[in-house]
Design a protein around this motif. Sequence first.
Motif, PDB file in Angstrom:
ATOM      1  N   GLU A 119       0.827  -1.218   0.000  1.00 43.76           N
ATOM      2  CA  GLU A 119       0.000   0.000   0.000  1.00 43.76           C
ATOM      3  C   GLU A 119       0.856   1.261   0.000  1.00 43.76           C
ATOM      4  OE1 GLU A 119      -2.453   2.287   3.462  1.00 43.76           O
ATOM      5  OE2 GLU A 119      -2.869   0.142   3.261  1.00 43.76           O
ATOM      6  N   GLN A 120       1.940   1.243   0.780  1.00 36.30           N
ATOM      7  CA  GLN A 120       2.809   2.418   0.906  1.00 36.30           C
ATOM      8  C   GLN A 120       3.887   2.475  -0.176  1.00 36.30           C
ATOM      9  OE1 GLN A 120       2.505   4.983   3.246  1.00 36.30           O
ATOM     10  NE2 GLN A 120       0.545   4.011   3.646  1.00 36.30           N
ATOM     11  N   LYS A 121       3.940   1.423  -1.005  1.00 36.96           N
ATOM     12  CA  LYS A 121       4.945   1.352  -2.087  1.00 36.96           C
ATOM     13  C   LYS A 121       6.367   1.476  -1.528  1.00 36.96           C
ATOM     14  CE  LYS A 121       1.988   3.118  -5.824  1.00 36.96           C
ATOM     15  NZ  LYS A 121       0.714   3.057  -5.118  1.00 36.96           N
ATOM     16  N   ILE A 122       6.618   0.746  -0.439  1.00 40.04           N
ATOM     17  CA  ILE A 122       7.923   0.772   0.211  1.00 40.04           C
ATOM     18  C   ILE A 122       8.971   0.095  -0.674  1.00 40.04           C
ATOM     19  CG2 ILE A 122       9.240   0.034   2.233  1.00 40.04           C
ATOM     20  CD1 ILE A 122       7.140   2.219   2.786  1.00 40.04           C
ATOM     21  N   GLU A 123      10.109   0.762  -0.832  1.00 41.58           N
ATOM     22  CA  GLU A 123      11.194   0.223  -1.656  1.00 41.58           C
ATOM     23  C   GLU A 123      12.281  -0.453  -0.825  1.00 41.58           C
ATOM     24  OE1 GLU A 123      11.667   3.193  -5.304  1.00 41.58           O
ATOM     25  OE2 GLU A 123      11.439   4.252  -3.392  1.00 41.58           O
ATOM     26  N   ILE A 124      12.578   0.131   0.333  1.00 43.17           N
ATOM     27  CA  ILE A 124      13.573  -0.439   1.248  1.00 43.17           C
ATOM     28  C   ILE A 124      12.991  -0.400   2.657  1.00 43.17           C
ATOM     29  CG2 ILE A 124      15.910  -0.277   2.179  1.00 43.17           C
ATOM     30  CD1 ILE A 124      16.735   1.210  -0.349  1.00 43.17           C
ATOM     31  N   ALA A 125      13.163  -1.495   3.404  1.00 45.70           N
ATOM     32  CA  ALA A 125      12.630  -1.561   4.763  1.00 45.70           C
ATOM     33  C   ALA A 125      13.662  -2.164   5.705  1.00 45.70           C
ATOM     34  CB  ALA A 125      11.351  -2.398   4.804  1.00 45.70           C
ATOM     35  N   PHE A 137       8.056 -15.904   6.476  1.00 46.84           N
ATOM     36  CA  PHE A 137       7.075 -15.088   5.755  1.00 46.84           C
ATOM     37  C   PHE A 137       7.776 -14.107   4.829  1.00 46.84           C
ATOM     38  CE2 PHE A 137       3.904 -11.889   4.963  1.00 46.84           C
ATOM     39  CZ  PHE A 137       2.694 -12.583   4.974  1.00 46.84           C
ATOM     40  N   LEU A 138       8.861 -13.491   5.302  1.00 48.92           N
ATOM     41  CA  LEU A 138       9.612 -12.540   4.488  1.00 48.92           C
ATOM     42  C   LEU A 138      10.247 -13.234   3.278  1.00 48.92           C
ATOM     43  CD1 LEU A 138      11.335 -10.390   7.272  1.00 48.92           C
ATOM     44  CD2 LEU A 138       9.292  -9.828   5.951  1.00 48.92           C
ATOM     45  N   GLU A 143       9.532 -12.220  -4.230  1.00 45.82           N
ATOM     46  CA  GLU A 143       9.173 -11.723  -5.559  1.00 45.82           C
ATOM     47  C   GLU A 143       9.103 -10.197  -5.540  1.00 45.82           C
ATOM     48  OE1 GLU A 143       5.618 -12.122  -8.913  1.00 45.82           O
ATOM     49  OE2 GLU A 143       5.704 -13.547  -7.249  1.00 45.82           O
ATOM     50  N   ALA A 144       8.562  -9.649  -4.444  1.00 43.18           N
ATOM     51  CA  ALA A 144       8.467  -8.192  -4.301  1.00 43.18           C
ATOM     52  C   ALA A 144       9.766  -7.601  -3.761  1.00 43.18           C
ATOM     53  CB  ALA A 144       7.312  -7.825  -3.384  1.00 43.18           C
ATOM     54  N   TYR A 145      10.420  -8.336  -2.852  1.00 42.04           N
ATOM     55  CA  TYR A 145      11.666  -7.871  -2.234  1.00 42.04           C
ATOM     56  C   TYR A 145      12.719  -8.972  -2.384  1.00 42.04           C
ATOM     57  CZ  TYR A 145       8.677  -4.264  -0.286  1.00 42.04           C
ATOM     58  OH  TYR A 145       7.791  -3.220  -0.152  1.00 42.04           O
ATOM     59  N   PRO A 146      13.314  -9.062  -3.574  1.00 38.54           N
ATOM     60  CA  PRO A 146      14.250 -10.166  -3.848  1.00 38.54           C
ATOM     61  C   PRO A 146      15.567 -10.073  -3.087  1.00 38.54           C
ATOM     62  CG  PRO A 146      14.201  -8.621  -5.682  1.00 38.54           C
ATOM     63  CD  PRO A 146      13.115  -8.191  -4.753  1.00 38.54           C
ATOM     64  N   PHE A 147      15.872  -8.899  -2.560  1.00 35.18           N
ATOM     65  CA  PHE A 147      17.162  -8.709  -1.898  1.00 35.18           C
ATOM     66  C   PHE A 147      16.934  -8.530  -0.402  1.00 35.18           C
ATOM     67  CE2 PHE A 147      17.193  -7.091  -6.220  1.00 35.18           C
ATOM     68  CZ  PHE A 147      18.160  -7.929  -6.782  1.00 35.18           C
ATOM     69  N   GLN A 148      17.381  -9.522   0.365  1.00 37.33           N
ATOM     70  CA  GLN A 148      17.149  -9.529   1.800  1.00 37.33           C
ATOM     71  C   GLN A 148      18.432  -9.919   2.529  1.00 37.33           C
ATOM     72  OE1 GLN A 148      13.689 -11.783   3.012  1.00 37.33           O
ATOM     73  NE2 GLN A 148      12.465 -11.118   1.248  1.00 37.33           N
ATOM     74  N   ARG A 149      18.616  -9.306   3.685  1.00 41.11           N
ATOM     75  CA  ARG A 149      19.767  -9.645   4.515  1.00 41.11           C
ATOM     76  C   ARG A 149      19.322  -9.694   5.968  1.00 41.11           C
ATOM     77  NH1 ARG A 149      25.315  -7.110   2.695  1.00 41.11           N
ATOM     78  NH2 ARG A 149      24.841  -8.587   1.039  1.00 41.11           N
ATOM     79  N   TYR A 165      15.945  -3.166  -4.569  1.00 42.51           N
ATOM     80  CA  TYR A 165      17.141  -2.887  -5.352  1.00 42.51           C
ATOM     81  C   TYR A 165      18.255  -3.846  -4.950  1.00 42.51           C
ATOM     82  CZ  TYR A 165      14.422   1.332  -6.108  1.00 42.51           C
ATOM     83  OH  TYR A 165      13.402   2.205  -6.420  1.00 42.51           O
ATOM     84  N   PRO A 166      19.123  -4.194  -5.891  1.00 43.13           N
ATOM     85  CA  PRO A 166      20.166  -5.196  -5.608  1.00 43.13           C
ATOM     86  C   PRO A 166      21.216  -4.710  -4.616  1.00 43.13           C
ATOM     87  CG  PRO A 166      20.463  -4.237  -7.795  1.00 43.13           C
ATOM     88  CD  PRO A 166      19.147  -3.743  -7.297  1.00 43.13           C
ATOM     89  N   PHE A 167      21.788  -5.670  -3.900  1.00 41.56           N
ATOM     90  CA  PHE A 167      22.883  -5.395  -2.990  1.00 41.56           C
ATOM     91  C   PHE A 167      24.217  -5.547  -3.725  1.00 41.56           C
ATOM     92  CE2 PHE A 167      20.153  -7.239   0.679  1.00 41.56           C
ATOM     93  CZ  PHE A 167      19.496  -6.034   0.821  1.00 41.56           C
ATOM     94  N   VAL A 168      25.187  -4.785  -3.285  1.00 49.94           N
ATOM     95  CA  VAL A 168      26.560  -4.987  -3.748  1.00 49.94           C
ATOM     96  C   VAL A 168      27.118  -6.129  -2.899  1.00 49.94           C
ATOM     97  CG1 VAL A 168      28.842  -3.960  -4.020  1.00 49.94           C
ATOM     98  CG2 VAL A 168      26.785  -2.546  -4.317  1.00 49.94           C
TER      99      VAL A 168
END
Length: 311
Positions: A119-125, A137-138, A143-149, A165-168
């Motif tokens: 809903e908030q169109k969050i790009e980074i959390a 769950f994360l 698919e929506a947030y392919p880059f997770q750490r 967005y991708p991680f270095v």
Amino acid sequence: MKRLLKFFIAFSLLGTTVALVLGYLSFLHPLFDSMSHFRIHLLFIWCFLVLIVVFLQRHTVRYILIVLLIVVGGYITMLLQPYKGELQTTTDAKVIKFMQFNLNFRNRHMQRVKEYLEEQKIEIATFQEVTSKHRQFLEEMKEAYPFQRHCKFAGVGDVAILSKYPFVESQGGCVKEEGLVWARVQFGEGELSVASLHLHWPYPYKHHSQISRLEKAFAKIPSPKIIAGDFNAAPWSYAVKRVMKASDTKVVEGIRWSLNIGDPSSFVHMQIPIDHILLSKEFGLKDIHVGKSLGSDHFPIISEIVFQKKR
């Protein structure tokens, strides 16, 4: 009876005044830093007690107390002012939709969290108190947030970063058991660092020694950088100042009541501002506000951060 009432009011006023003063000496001891979290609450109690004393005193003292109330009232108003930063942007400036949120290890409403991110169109959390169930769950949201750490912290849960967005891959870090994870994010033609932080409560826990152990890690995070998290500390606290100094960042000013203490439906209930976003000088801020309840005792902090790549 009247004498007993006066004694009780005088004793309460003295206790409140001492607690307030000690909160301003937070650099001396972690206990005082914990007390500073309740500065606004104590100021309201102090004003209420002084107002009672005004009606119990004679004219000269009454006028002095009224002037003092006006001064303190002005100070409270200043503390409660929302963020009013001046934003100067260039044509190549880009806005990041960002969310900081302590999930709470008891939170069973992750579907609500997912819907709010959309809903908030969050790009980074940035998240804290991420349990194994939350992490599962994360993972399903890749698919929506392919880059997770993620990084192991304590029994209440881990710290994590989610990004569209991708991680270095060659840059990033996890300080296990200390509540810090960071990643270098490729954003457009530039790069920025994002860190998720979870600090212990100042006293009687290991809050200040935890910051001491993390100071070198903060310094190693390359700029431009965003450090967001549950600091378990008010924005004016000594703890937040230490993180700012070590990381060369600045806390976003203003009061955001991000934590509920007690049951919101009961009378015995208060909120304190302990979730923050720290920005290095390369960033500006378009908007910041507290989001709605998502099943945690914390509220999410939603912001629009302006990134201006150096020419």
